[in-house]
Design a protein around this motif. Structure first.
Motif, mmCIF file in Angstrom:
data_model
loop_
_atom_site.group_PDB
_atom_site.id
_atom_site.type_symbol
_atom_site.label_atom_id
_atom_site.label_comp_id
_atom_site.label_asym_id
_atom_site.label_seq_id
_atom_site.Cartn_x
_atom_site.Cartn_y
_atom_site.Cartn_z
ATOM 1 N N GLN A 281 37.017 -18.758 3.138
ATOM 2 C CA GLN A 281 36.612 -20.089 2.677
ATOM 3 C C GLN A 281 35.471 -19.985 1.680
ATOM 4 O OE1 GLN A 281 35.842 -21.622 6.650
ATOM 5 N NE2 GLN A 281 37.607 -22.988 6.517
ATOM 6 N N ASP A 282 34.623 -19.012 1.862
ATOM 7 C CA ASP A 282 33.521 -18.778 0.930
ATOM 8 C C ASP A 282 34.054 -18.464 -0.461
ATOM 9 O OD1 ASP A 282 30.812 -17.844 0.005
ATOM 10 O OD2 ASP A 282 31.806 -15.903 0.061
ATOM 11 N N GLU A 283 35.080 -17.641 -0.563
ATOM 12 C CA GLU A 283 35.652 -17.292 -1.857
ATOM 13 C C GLU A 283 36.339 -18.489 -2.496
ATOM 14 O OE1 GLU A 283 36.717 -12.563 -1.333
ATOM 15 O OE2 GLU A 283 37.943 -14.048 -0.273
ATOM 16 N N ILE A 284 37.044 -19.270 -1.708
ATOM 17 C CA ILE A 284 37.707 -20.467 -2.238
ATOM 18 C C ILE A 284 36.671 -21.477 -2.712
ATOM 19 C CG2 ILE A 284 39.197 -22.409 -1.632
ATOM 20 C CD1 ILE A 284 40.639 -20.447 0.300
ATOM 21 N N LEU A 285 35.576 -21.604 -1.959
ATOM 22 C CA LEU A 285 34.496 -22.502 -2.358
ATOM 23 C C LEU A 285 33.845 -22.031 -3.650
ATOM 24 C CD1 LEU A 285 32.610 -24.900 -1.739
ATOM 25 C CD2 LEU A 285 31.229 -23.337 -0.353
ATOM 26 N N THR A 286 33.643 -20.733 -3.772
ATOM 27 C CA THR A 286 33.057 -20.197 -5.003
ATOM 28 C C THR A 286 33.935 -20.513 -6.203
ATOM 29 O OG1 THR A 286 31.922 -18.414 -3.821
ATOM 30 C CG2 THR A 286 32.315 -18.088 -6.172
ATOM 31 N N ARG A 287 35.244 -20.365 -6.041
ATOM 32 C CA ARG A 287 36.160 -20.695 -7.141
ATOM 33 C C ARG A 287 36.088 -22.182 -7.478
ATOM 34 N NH1 ARG A 287 42.308 -19.294 -6.164
ATOM 35 N NH2 ARG A 287 42.164 -21.125 -4.801
ATOM 36 N N ALA A 288 36.060 -23.035 -6.462
ATOM 37 C CA ALA A 288 35.976 -24.477 -6.711
ATOM 38 C C ALA A 288 34.672 -24.831 -7.417
ATOM 39 C CB ALA A 288 36.096 -25.240 -5.399
ATOM 40 N N THR A 289 33.583 -24.187 -7.019
ATOM 41 C CA THR A 289 32.299 -24.426 -7.676
ATOM 42 C C THR A 289 32.363 -24.000 -9.140
ATOM 43 O OG1 THR A 289 31.146 -24.033 -5.584
ATOM 44 C CG2 THR A 289 29.826 -23.981 -7.578
ATOM 45 N N THR A 290 33.020 -22.877 -9.409
ATOM 46 C CA THR A 290 33.158 -22.419 -10.795
ATOM 47 C C THR A 290 33.985 -23.404 -11.608
ATOM 48 O OG1 THR A 290 33.037 -20.133 -10.003
ATOM 49 C CG2 THR A 290 33.830 -20.474 -12.239
ATOM 50 N N ILE A 291 35.039 -23.942 -11.027
ATOM 51 C CA ILE A 291 35.857 -24.941 -11.725
ATOM 52 C C ILE A 291 35.018 -26.163 -12.091
ATOM 53 C CG2 ILE A 291 37.758 -26.596 -11.421
ATOM 54 C CD1 ILE A 291 39.200 -24.402 -9.802
ATOM 55 N N THR A 292 34.243 -26.672 -11.136
ATOM 56 C CA THR A 292 33.434 -27.863 -11.421
ATOM 57 C C THR A 292 32.269 -27.540 -12.352
ATOM 58 O OG1 THR A 292 32.222 -27.499 -9.333
ATOM 59 C CG2 THR A 292 34.055 -29.049 -9.289
ATOM 60 N N HIS A 293 31.750 -26.324 -12.270
ATOM 61 C CA HIS A 293 30.683 -25.892 -13.187
ATOM 62 C C HIS A 293 31.189 -25.898 -14.631
ATOM 63 C CE1 HIS A 293 27.207 -23.103 -14.268
ATOM 64 N NE2 HIS A 293 28.019 -22.947 -15.295
ATOM 65 N N GLU A 294 32.330 -25.252 -14.859
ATOM 66 C CA GLU A 294 32.844 -25.176 -16.230
ATOM 67 C C GLU A 294 33.243 -26.547 -16.759
ATOM 68 O OE1 GLU A 294 32.303 -22.426 -17.732
ATOM 69 O OE2 GLU A 294 31.717 -21.489 -15.856
ATOM 70 N N MET A 295 33.752 -27.399 -15.882
ATOM 71 C CA MET A 295 34.094 -28.742 -16.341
ATOM 72 C C MET A 295 32.851 -29.528 -16.739
ATOM 73 S SD MET A 295 36.288 -31.776 -14.521
ATOM 74 C CE MET A 295 37.713 -30.747 -14.266
ATOM 75 N N ALA A 296 31.752 -29.351 -15.995
ATOM 76 C CA ALA A 296 30.505 -30.030 -16.366
ATOM 77 C C ALA A 296 30.069 -29.642 -17.771
ATOM 78 C CB ALA A 296 29.406 -29.691 -15.357
ATOM 79 N N HIS A 297 30.366 -28.417 -18.170
ATOM 80 C CA HIS A 297 30.017 -27.954 -19.515
ATOM 81 C C HIS A 297 30.738 -28.737 -20.603
ATOM 82 C CE1 HIS A 297 27.311 -24.641 -19.082
ATOM 83 N NE2 HIS A 297 28.112 -23.923 -18.317
ATOM 84 N N MET A 298 31.850 -29.377 -20.292
ATOM 85 C CA MET A 298 32.535 -30.154 -21.318
ATOM 86 C C MET A 298 31.596 -31.222 -21.881
ATOM 87 S SD MET A 298 35.464 -28.682 -21.503
ATOM 88 C CE MET A 298 34.938 -27.099 -20.798
ATOM 89 N N TRP A 299 30.670 -31.687 -21.042
ATOM 90 C CA TRP A 299 29.651 -32.642 -21.484
ATOM 91 C C TRP A 299 28.350 -31.913 -21.830
ATOM 92 C CZ3 TRP A 299 33.358 -33.584 -17.861
ATOM 93 C CH2 TRP A 299 34.131 -34.745 -18.016
ATOM 94 N N PHE A 300 27.900 -31.023 -20.950
ATOM 95 C CA PHE A 300 26.624 -30.310 -21.146
ATOM 96 C C PHE A 300 26.894 -28.949 -21.766
ATOM 97 C CE2 PHE A 300 25.839 -33.174 -17.606
ATOM 98 C CZ PHE A 300 24.675 -33.797 -18.018
ATOM 99 N N GLY A 301 26.814 -28.874 -23.070
ATOM 100 C CA GLY A 301 27.053 -27.636 -23.791
ATOM 101 C C GLY A 301 28.105 -27.794 -24.851
ATOM 102 N N ASP A 302 29.224 -28.455 -24.495
ATOM 103 C CA ASP A 302 30.327 -28.587 -25.444
ATOM 104 C C ASP A 302 30.213 -29.874 -26.265
ATOM 105 O OD1 ASP A 302 30.998 -26.368 -24.021
ATOM 106 O OD2 ASP A 302 32.966 -27.050 -23.384
ATOM 107 N N LEU A 303 30.130 -31.014 -25.571
ATOM 108 C CA LEU A 303 29.928 -32.285 -26.275
ATOM 109 C C LEU A 303 28.558 -32.303 -26.945
ATOM 110 C CD1 LEU A 303 30.929 -35.179 -26.896
ATOM 111 C CD2 LEU A 303 29.817 -35.891 -24.755
ATOM 112 N N VAL A 304 27.540 -31.944 -26.190
ATOM 113 C CA VAL A 304 26.178 -31.815 -26.731
ATOM 114 C C VAL A 304 25.761 -30.359 -26.564
ATOM 115 C CG1 VAL A 304 23.793 -32.574 -26.611
ATOM 116 C CG2 VAL A 304 25.637 -34.194 -26.091
#
Length: 828
Positions: A281-304
């Motif tokens: 579950q720790d590994e699956i959670l880490t992957r989910a966190t990475t997915i949400t982290h990279e998506m946040a970049h669409m606004w923080f880093g990519d858009l601005v």
């Protein structure tokens, strides 16, 4: 090649403004065996100060032509990765045709061949300054422009990129023109990728991986798509700004240097996130966190996007904070914050202890190479914690209002720290200059202590000696006795000491400062609390409180404040009753890798290994067969046990815990443990590798072979690591990881000198990003001797080191000195 300096970037930005890129890449021979180059044609339109000159970045195998405003330039003007563009007009067009080289170090356009089926794959990783290895460009983050890309590829390949890709004719792919992007966000992924597609809220979605991972992709894609869809909904609601980049592809690529990269519309991930066997579950959670982290970049880093790399935190700290906040919201669980404490904050505190620590914001970045060194636990974990303190300081409503205003005002452009603080001050009506100085522009970490006295709890703040600052903390203290929480208080700590009254409820046996991990600070456990930790920790009912204790122990261990034997004793009693996946995994790694691997003196290791293995066996026996807890326990048991007979049976597929029969990755973990013990031969490892022809099998075999404790095997492994064998970034990392494993000091001591001679010499053959990783992994930290530190000191004094190697040596020497200090304090 020279690294772009901030001064040069500022001068260039004053002269030009890029209006568009048209890029054509010919990868049509990319599927041929051992093919090493591709063709690139760049057409760049830009405005300029008439009569001025500037430079273009191009790092090619061969530049065939450069045409500026219809005039061919002398190719002799190409030098050190740059070409001068003289006598510019107000409106300009430059066309560059070149042959570029595929990389095998994870930078530029990386080409990898999957040994499972001999299929070739390429992907673009243009971060931080690798874009000129793929196409000619003005390579700096503040010269954003739209891209139109055409790719020619083998007909059986698919092509993905930042813009939606359409196959015009077999083998020719045309990508939709993008929104303005920084050069380092551009990517192309091409090969016979397997795909799962979907759609959500008008956004086309795709998840892709190598063909040999098609089944794993099919099985795991539904869970990843669920996270993706829920995260999009949450970000849309939170920011009031829709995802701005069209389709959204997530591509799991081979031999990726980082966890993932936030290329707009085409995020790339390391493909080890597609689990071949059982996953915790720790590994699956880490992957989910990475997915949400990279998506946040669409606004923080990519858009601005940040103006320059010293405002890296505007990308990474926000994505880190938003990922955990979002995952908590969409799962209705605090597991993401517990994982943040165990995995990310422990990493960040280690970075804070290192000599290379730096402020969250405004850390000097005179050039791109030096900026690369600041992608660490400060910019990620500390920055995220600081944002949590900002929320506590301003209130969540003002924080969200300020963030939304900042994103809308600077959409498709660039921004700096002052822009963000201005938006926050407007939203809150508060001046943030002193807060920003304390939290953002001053390095260092405070220490929070707690003492129960009479009817109150005295909470103390000890400021960092190296960089004292007046940091206010929103903090709490919890007290536990025999599984009952007897007190819990919160405080705003804006002085060095505050006493908070508590209602009568008995005295706490275990008193935990910063128990809910609300702030960025060391939690100093009292001697009384440390004394009862082995018996009390397993009874603490709040996972977040237990996580804080484990991180506090990790810090105290590194600072020679806690005997490593106490860590073993605590593990032995608390770990068998632990159920949180992140705590189980990270505490197990701390024990097996750091305590057994480095901190304990040699004489104490056999008994400690037996104790640790007994704890792992107890957790395995109590766990539901096949569960995440059982899998973690089996892994820790395999890493800790001195029982070679047990490992031998497991390697042969006998007596395996439920769910692990046929799990190739678990078998390699066991085989590596046998290799460290000298209980398996190189021929046996070669036979195991023949049974697992995958990329991961190949890497695992290299790590296990490098761990074999014979002179011949060490000589072979070192030659493979540093010799001219065309090893990829991942192959070098695998060799480095295995080489120093185990307590074989006499055998590997001669390689301390070899490390300081041979690893810096890899510069030029290996990019800075990959070189930083291999230098850290290959550092002789397990040779716990003053002579090792002295050799590093001599190398650093020479001054002849790349920024990547220098940073790795400084930080790894610091960790070695922590172990030396611990052994001096507690024996060994």
């Amino acid at each position: 090649m020279s690294s772009l300096t901030r001064a040069d970037a500022e001068r260039r930005a004053q002269i030009i403004d890029v209006t568009a890129y048209q890029v054509e890449l010919d990868l049509s021979r990319g599927d041929l065996p051992d093919h090493t180059t591709f063709e690139s044609r760049s057409t760049i339109t830009f405005t300029a100060t008439a009569g001025a000159s500037t430079f273009l970045d191009v790092k090619a195998t061969e530049v065939r032509s450069i045409e500026l405003n219809g005039t061919l330039l002398d190719l002799a003007s190409v030098a050190d990765g740059r070409v001068t563009l003289p006598d510019l007009a107000a409106d300009n067009a430059v066309v560059v045709e070149a042959t570029m080289g595929y990389s095998n170090d994870g930078q530029g356009l990386h080409r990898a061949v999957d040994p499972a089926d001999s299929q070739a794959y390429v992907y673009g990783h243009l971060f931080l300054d690798a874009a000129p290895k793929v196409f000619a460009c003005f390579d700096q983050p503040d010269l954003k422009a739209p891209y139109t890309i055409v790719v020619t590829a083998p007909e059986h390949w698919i092509v993905l990129g930042n813009g939606a890709a359409t196959q015009a004719i077999p083998g020719r792919w045309e990508l939709a023109t993008t929104q303005p992007l920084a050069t380092y966000f551009v990517t192309i992924c091409a090969g016979p990728y397997a795909s799962v597609t979907d759609e959500h809220d008008g956004i086309p979605l795709g998840i892709h991986a190598r063909a040999s991972l098609a089944q794993e992709l099919s099985d795991q894609a539904p869970g990843m798509l669920r996270v993706t869809k829920d995260a999009f909904d949450h970000y849309h609601q939170l920011f009031d700004i829709r995802y701005p980049f069209g389709s959204y592809h997530q591509v799991f690529v081979p031999e990726f240097n980082a966890g993932a990269m936030e290329n707009p519309g085409c995020v790339t991930f390391r493909d080890t996130y597609l689990f071949r066997g059982a996953a915790t579950q720790d590994e699956i959670l880490t992957r989910a966190t990475t997915i949400t982290h990279e998506m946040a970049h669409m606004w923080f880093g990519d858009l601005v996007t940040m103006d320059w790399w010293d405002d890296l935190w505007l990308n990474e700290s926000f994505a880190e904070y938003m990922a955990h906040r979002t995952l908590t919201a969409i799962t209705d669980s605090d597991d993401a914050w517990v994982d943040s404490t165990m995995a990310r904050k422990a990493w960040g505190y280690a970075a804070e202890r290192a000599p290379s620590t730096h402020p969250v914001a405004g850390s000097p970045a005179p050039d791109a190479d030096s900026a690369l060194q600041n992608f660490d636990g400060i910019s990620y974990a500390k920055g995220a914690a600081v944002l949590g303190q900002l929320v506590a300081h301003l209130g969540d409503e003002a924080f969200v209002t300020g963030v939304t205003a900042y994103l809308k005002e600077h959409a498709y452009g660039n921004a700096a720290l002052a822009d963000f603080l201005g938006a926050m001050e407007t939203a809150s009506g508060r001046d943030l200059s002193s807060w920003a100085q304390a939290w953002l522009t001053t390095a260092g970490v405070d220490t929070i202590g707690a003492h129960q006295m009479g009817d109150g709890v005295r909470i103390t703040r000890t400021r960092s000696e190296q960089a004292p600052a007046d940091r206010p903390h929103a903090v709490d203290v919890a007290g536990w006795t025999d599984g009952e929480q007897v007190l819990h208080v919160r405080a705003s700590l804006d002085t060095d000491e505050v006493t908070v009254p508590v209602s009568a409820g008995g005295r706490a046996a275990l008193l935990l400062p910063n128990a809910s991990d609300l702030t960025w600070a060391r939690s100093a456990l009292s001697q009384d609390s440390l004394a009862v930790l082995p018996t009390q920790l397993g009874q603490v009912g709040e996972p977040q409180h237990r996580a804080v204790v484990w991180v506090a122990l990790t810090d105290a261990l590194a600072l020679a404040e806690v005997d490593p034997r106490l860590v073993v004793e605590t593990f032995a009693q608390a770990w068998p009753v632990e159920d949180n996946p992140s705590i189980l995994s990270r505490a197990g790694l701390l024990l097996t890798s750091r305590v057994l691997g480095e901190y304990l003196p040699d004489a104490d290791v056999p008994a400690a290994a037996e104790t640790s293995a007994a704890a792992a066996r107890a957790r395995l026996d109590s766990a539901e067969p096949g569960s995440s807890q059982a899998l973690t326990a089996a892994r820790v048991l395999a890493a800790a046990t001195p029982d070679a007979d047990l490992l031998g049976r497991w390697a042969g597929g006998t007596d395996l815990p439920e769910g692990l029969l046929g799990d190739r990755d678990f078998r390699w973990l066991v085989l590596r443990a046998l290799a460290v013990a000298g209980a398996v031969s190189a021929d046996e490892l070669e036979a195991a590798a023949a049974q697992d022809s995958s990329l991961q099998g190949k890497l695992s075999a290299l790590a296990a072979r490098a761990a074999l404790p014979t002179e011949a095997d060490k000589e072979w492994a070192w030659d493979q690591l540093v010799g001219d064998h065309d090893r990829s970034n991942y192959e070098r990392n695998a060799l480095a990881t295995g080489f120093w494993a185990g307590r074989h000091t006499d055998l590997v001591r001669p390689y301390v000198v070899a490390f300081h001679r041979d690893i810096p010499a890899l510069e030029g053959r290996v990019g800075q990003d990959a070189l930083a990783r291999v230098a850290s992994l290959a550092y002789p930290r397990t040779v716990v001797e003053e002579a090792t530190a002295a050799a590093t000191r001599e190398a650093l004094a020479s001054g002849d080191l790349s920024p990547a190697v220098r940073r790795a040596l400084v930080d790894q020497q610091s960790v070695l000195r922590e172990v030396l200090a611990s052994r001096a304090a507690f024996g060994g």
